[in-house]
Design a protein around this motif. Structure first.
Motif, PDB file in Angstrom:
ATOM      1  N   VAL A   7       0.748  -1.206   0.029  1.00 23.85           N
ATOM      2  CA  VAL A   7      -0.028   0.064   0.011  1.00 23.85           C
ATOM      3  C   VAL A   7       0.778   1.298   0.056  1.00 23.85           C
ATOM      4  O   VAL A   7       0.661   2.071  -0.734  1.00 23.85           O
ATOM      5  CB  VAL A   7      -0.831   0.068   1.119  1.00 23.85           C
ATOM      6  CG1 VAL A   7      -1.703   1.522   1.636  1.00 23.85           C
ATOM      7  CG2 VAL A   7      -2.019  -1.204   1.089  1.00 23.85           C
ATOM      8  N   GLU A   8       2.008   1.306   0.777  1.00 27.90           N
ATOM      9  CA  GLU A   8       2.790   2.402   1.018  1.00 27.90           C
ATOM     10  C   GLU A   8       3.434   2.831  -0.301  1.00 27.90           C
ATOM     11  O   GLU A   8       3.435   3.938  -0.850  1.00 27.90           O
ATOM     12  CB  GLU A   8       3.695   2.353   2.204  1.00 27.90           C
ATOM     13  CG  GLU A   8       4.594   3.598   2.485  1.00 27.90           C
ATOM     14  CD  GLU A   8       5.525   3.183   3.560  1.00 27.90           C
ATOM     15  OE1 GLU A   8       6.008   4.297   4.313  1.00 27.90           O
ATOM     16  OE2 GLU A   8       5.793   2.109   3.781  1.00 27.90           O
ATOM     17  N   THR A  10       3.001   1.651  -3.410  1.00 32.62           N
ATOM     18  CA  THR A  10       1.995   1.958  -4.543  1.00 32.62           C
ATOM     19  C   THR A  10       1.438   3.373  -4.479  1.00 32.62           C
ATOM     20  O   THR A  10       1.397   4.097  -5.332  1.00 32.62           O
ATOM     21  CB  THR A  10       0.709   0.909  -4.380  1.00 32.62           C
ATOM     22  OG1 THR A  10       1.068  -0.229  -4.334  1.00 32.62           O
ATOM     23  CG2 THR A  10      -0.219   1.091  -5.458  1.00 32.62           C
ATOM     24  N   LEU A  11       1.176   3.890  -3.140  1.00 30.05           N
ATOM     25  CA  LEU A  11       0.629   5.143  -2.950  1.00 30.05           C
ATOM     26  C   LEU A  11       1.853   6.098  -3.340  1.00 30.05           C
ATOM     27  O   LEU A  11       1.732   7.257  -4.090  1.00 30.05           O
ATOM     28  CB  LEU A  11       0.308   5.339  -1.580  1.00 30.05           C
ATOM     29  CG  LEU A  11      -0.651   6.695  -1.167  1.00 30.05           C
ATOM     30  CD1 LEU A  11      -1.780   6.226  -1.962  1.00 30.05           C
ATOM     31  CD2 LEU A  11      -0.965   6.357   0.332  1.00 30.05           C
ATOM     32  N   ALA A  31      -4.680   9.146  -2.694  1.00 26.53           N
ATOM     33  CA  ALA A  31      -5.089   8.459  -1.423  1.00 26.53           C
ATOM     34  C   ALA A  31      -6.624   8.195  -1.717  1.00 26.53           C
ATOM     35  O   ALA A  31      -6.909   6.928  -1.336  1.00 26.53           O
ATOM     36  CB  ALA A  31      -4.898   9.176  -0.241  1.00 26.53           C
ATOM     37  N   LEU A  34      -6.914   5.130  -4.519  1.00 21.81           N
ATOM     38  CA  LEU A  34      -6.653   3.977  -3.976  1.00 21.81           C
ATOM     39  C   LEU A  34      -7.697   3.543  -3.022  1.00 21.81           C
ATOM     40  O   LEU A  34      -7.935   2.194  -3.218  1.00 21.81           O
ATOM     41  CB  LEU A  34      -5.187   4.062  -3.206  1.00 21.81           C
ATOM     42  CG  LEU A  34      -4.689   2.593  -2.745  1.00 21.81           C
ATOM     43  CD1 LEU A  34      -4.579   1.638  -3.862  1.00 21.81           C
ATOM     44  CD2 LEU A  34      -3.311   2.892  -2.067  1.00 21.81           C
ATOM     45  N   CYS A  35      -8.032   4.205  -2.155  1.00 23.31           N
ATOM     46  CA  CYS A  35      -9.088   3.865  -1.506  1.00 23.31           C
ATOM     47  C   CYS A  35     -10.302   3.273  -2.085  1.00 23.31           C
ATOM     48  O   CYS A  35     -10.961   2.355  -2.022  1.00 23.31           O
ATOM     49  CB  CYS A  35      -9.666   4.969  -0.405  1.00 23.31           C
ATOM     50  SG  CYS A  35      -8.660   5.598   0.999  1.00 23.31           S
ATOM     51  N   LYS A  40     -11.794   0.706   0.501  1.00 21.92           N
ATOM     52  CA  LYS A  40     -11.529   0.914   2.034  1.00 21.92           C
ATOM     53  C   LYS A  40     -11.423   2.586   2.292  1.00 21.92           C
ATOM     54  O   LYS A  40     -11.408   3.170   1.473  1.00 21.92           O
ATOM     55  CB  LYS A  40     -10.137   0.267   2.216  1.00 21.92           C
ATOM     56  CG  LYS A  40      -9.997  -0.926   1.810  1.00 21.92           C
ATOM     57  CD  LYS A  40     -10.547  -2.096   2.864  1.00 21.92           C
ATOM     58  CE  LYS A  40     -10.057  -3.487   2.563  1.00 21.92           C
ATOM     59  NZ  LYS A  40     -11.034  -4.442   3.440  1.00 21.92           N
ATOM     60  N   ARG A  42     -10.123   5.712   4.452  1.00 30.05           N
ATOM     61  CA  ARG A  42      -8.758   6.763   4.472  1.00 30.05           C
ATOM     62  C   ARG A  42      -7.802   5.962   5.442  1.00 30.05           C
ATOM     63  O   ARG A  42      -6.521   5.612   5.346  1.00 30.05           O
ATOM     64  CB  ARG A  42      -8.742   8.045   4.536  1.00 30.05           C
ATOM     65  CG  ARG A  42      -9.296   8.686   3.104  1.00 30.05           C
ATOM     66  CD  ARG A  42      -8.355   8.929   1.974  1.00 30.05           C
ATOM     67  NE  ARG A  42      -7.131   9.761   2.705  1.00 30.05           N
ATOM     68  CZ  ARG A  42      -7.287  10.805   2.676  1.00 30.05           C
ATOM     69  NH1 ARG A  42      -8.169  11.550   1.981  1.00 30.05           N
ATOM     70  NH2 ARG A  42      -6.090  11.770   2.885  1.00 30.05           N
ATOM     71  N   LEU A  45      -5.269   3.196   4.842  1.00 28.04           N
ATOM     72  CA  LEU A  45      -3.886   3.526   4.218  1.00 28.04           C
ATOM     73  C   LEU A  45      -2.766   3.514   5.280  1.00 28.04           C
ATOM     74  O   LEU A  45      -1.823   3.084   5.070  1.00 28.04           O
ATOM     75  CB  LEU A  45      -4.117   4.623   3.183  1.00 28.04           C
ATOM     76  CG  LEU A  45      -5.013   4.462   2.242  1.00 28.04           C
ATOM     77  CD1 LEU A  45      -4.846   5.773   1.358  1.00 28.04           C
ATOM     78  CD2 LEU A  45      -4.816   3.227   1.249  1.00 28.04           C
ATOM     79  N   TRP A  48      -2.689   0.055   7.537  1.00 26.74           N
ATOM     80  CA  TRP A  48      -1.973  -1.343   6.756  1.00 26.74           C
ATOM     81  C   TRP A  48      -0.991  -0.897   5.642  1.00 26.74           C
ATOM     82  O   TRP A  48      -1.104  -1.157   4.501  1.00 26.74           O
ATOM     83  CB  TRP A  48      -2.953  -2.247   6.257  1.00 26.74           C
ATOM     84  CG  TRP A  48      -4.123  -2.571   7.274  1.00 26.74           C
ATOM     85  CD1 TRP A  48      -5.103  -2.084   7.485  1.00 26.74           C
ATOM     86  CD2 TRP A  48      -3.927  -3.821   8.082  1.00 26.74           C
ATOM     87  NE1 TRP A  48      -5.835  -2.963   8.466  1.00 26.74           N
ATOM     88  CE2 TRP A  48      -5.045  -3.879   8.713  1.00 26.74           C
ATOM     89  CE3 TRP A  48      -2.649  -4.809   8.235  1.00 26.74           C
ATOM     90  CZ2 TRP A  48      -5.005  -5.060   9.763  1.00 26.74           C
ATOM     91  CZ3 TRP A  48      -2.895  -5.592   9.260  1.00 26.74           C
ATOM     92  CH2 TRP A  48      -3.977  -5.853   9.998  1.00 26.74           C
ATOM     93  N   PRO A  49       0.041   0.079   6.046  1.00 27.58           N
ATOM     94  CA  PRO A  49       0.963   0.341   4.733  1.00 27.58           C
ATOM     95  C   PRO A  49       1.881  -0.660   4.324  1.00 27.58           C
ATOM     96  O   PRO A  49       2.347  -0.485   3.156  1.00 27.58           O
ATOM     97  CB  PRO A  49       1.839   1.603   5.662  1.00 27.58           C
ATOM     98  CG  PRO A  49       1.749   0.939   7.048  1.00 27.58           C
ATOM     99  CD  PRO A  49       0.350   0.467   7.278  1.00 27.58           C
TER     100      PRO A  49
END
Length: 286
Positions: A7-8, A10-11, A31, A34-35, A40, A42, A45, A48-49
């Protein structure tokens, strides 16, 4: 899957790509998108980074990220925009509600709290103004009118989904769909007010929004003049007409209202200290 697809990371990669594309809010855009792809909140993120994304999640995110990289507004991509703390569904047939328009809602609320009549929102689009007012004024009925049937349907669906039963939306040109003799304590409008040669029309999110909801003839004042001319037939004595308009149109709109006989004409500034809302009170001659 490697940590590269966490997640981290990719962001982070998405933010870099959005910065390069010229987004003025790359971190927020990444953000929100991705959410949306992960379905999911915010908080996910942040919590669960290190979570590794699945192939489908990555593909879904890449598809919508690419749309944003091409300039498409986030609100159209995810189909939603918050206005007055209300989550409104949006579509490319309507303007995206903007924070400056909340200034119009604030001023309308101040006047509406002193009255007991119905309220009319002309050019309602998503229903943002009408629904915001309905949310604060359960004792008032709030009407919304839009030229496009698809906008009227969207506004109705937004109000119904959010549970505001003190609203009614109709399709038609300005006052045309209203019943004869209908009168209001307050008429508000965020009409088209941009001049057709304005260079901002080819920049940013505005490129993807419907021109019919943005552009007006007569230096952007044609629709404001039309509404102001015909509004007295639909205003109760002592009722208010108020417009959102361009930052450089305050004096022109004041002149329009004053020349038509409105009283207590006044312009208010938005949060950026620009002229944004002009109001006038209708007092028929005795």
């Amino acid at each position: 899957m490697s940590a590269e697809h966490s997640v981290e990371n990719t962001l982070k990669q998405a933010v870099l790509r959005l910065q390069e594309s010229g987004s003025d809010s790359p971190s927020l855009d990444a953000a929100v998108l991705l959410c949306h792809a992960l379905d999911k909140p915010r908080s996910f993120l942040l919590t669960w980074p290190e979570k590794i994304l699945e192939d489908k999640q990555l593909n879904d995110f890449e598809q919508i990220l690419q749309r944003r990289l091409n300039g498409e507004p986030v609100a159209y991509i995810i189909g939603e925009r918050e206005f007055w703390s209300l989550p409104l569904h949006v579509s490319p047939s309507t303007l995206i509600p903007r924070p400056d328009t909340e200034r119009l809602v604030e001023i309308a609320l101040d006047k509406a709290l002193q009255t007991s009549g119905d309220i009319l929102d002309l050019g309602t689009g998503t229903g943002a103004i009408a629904i915001a007012l309905a949310s604060e004024l359960p004792q008032h009925k709030v009407w919304g009118v839009d030229l496009k049937p698809e906008a009227q349907q969207l506004a109705s669906a937004n109000a119904q989904r959010l549970g505001f039963i003190n609203t009614e939306f109709r399709a038609g040109s300005w006052f045309e769909p209203l019943d004869a003799g209908t009168q209001f304590a307050l008429i508000v409008s965020n009409p088209p007010y941009i001049e057709k040669t304005d260079p901002h029309l080819s920049q940013g999110d505005v490129r993807f929004e419907p021109l019919s909801a943005l552009v007006a003839e007569d230096n952007g004042l044609a629709d404001i003049k039309h509404i102001a001319k015909h509004a007295p037939a639909y205003l109760l004595a002592g009722g208010w007409l108020m417009f959102e308009h361009g930052y450089d149109q305050g004096a022109a709109v004041r002149n329009i209202l004053s020349s038509l006989g409105y009283h207590q004409v006044e312009t208010f500034k938005d949060y950026g200290d620009n002229d944004r809302v002009t109001i006038g009170c209708w007092q028929p001659e005795k």
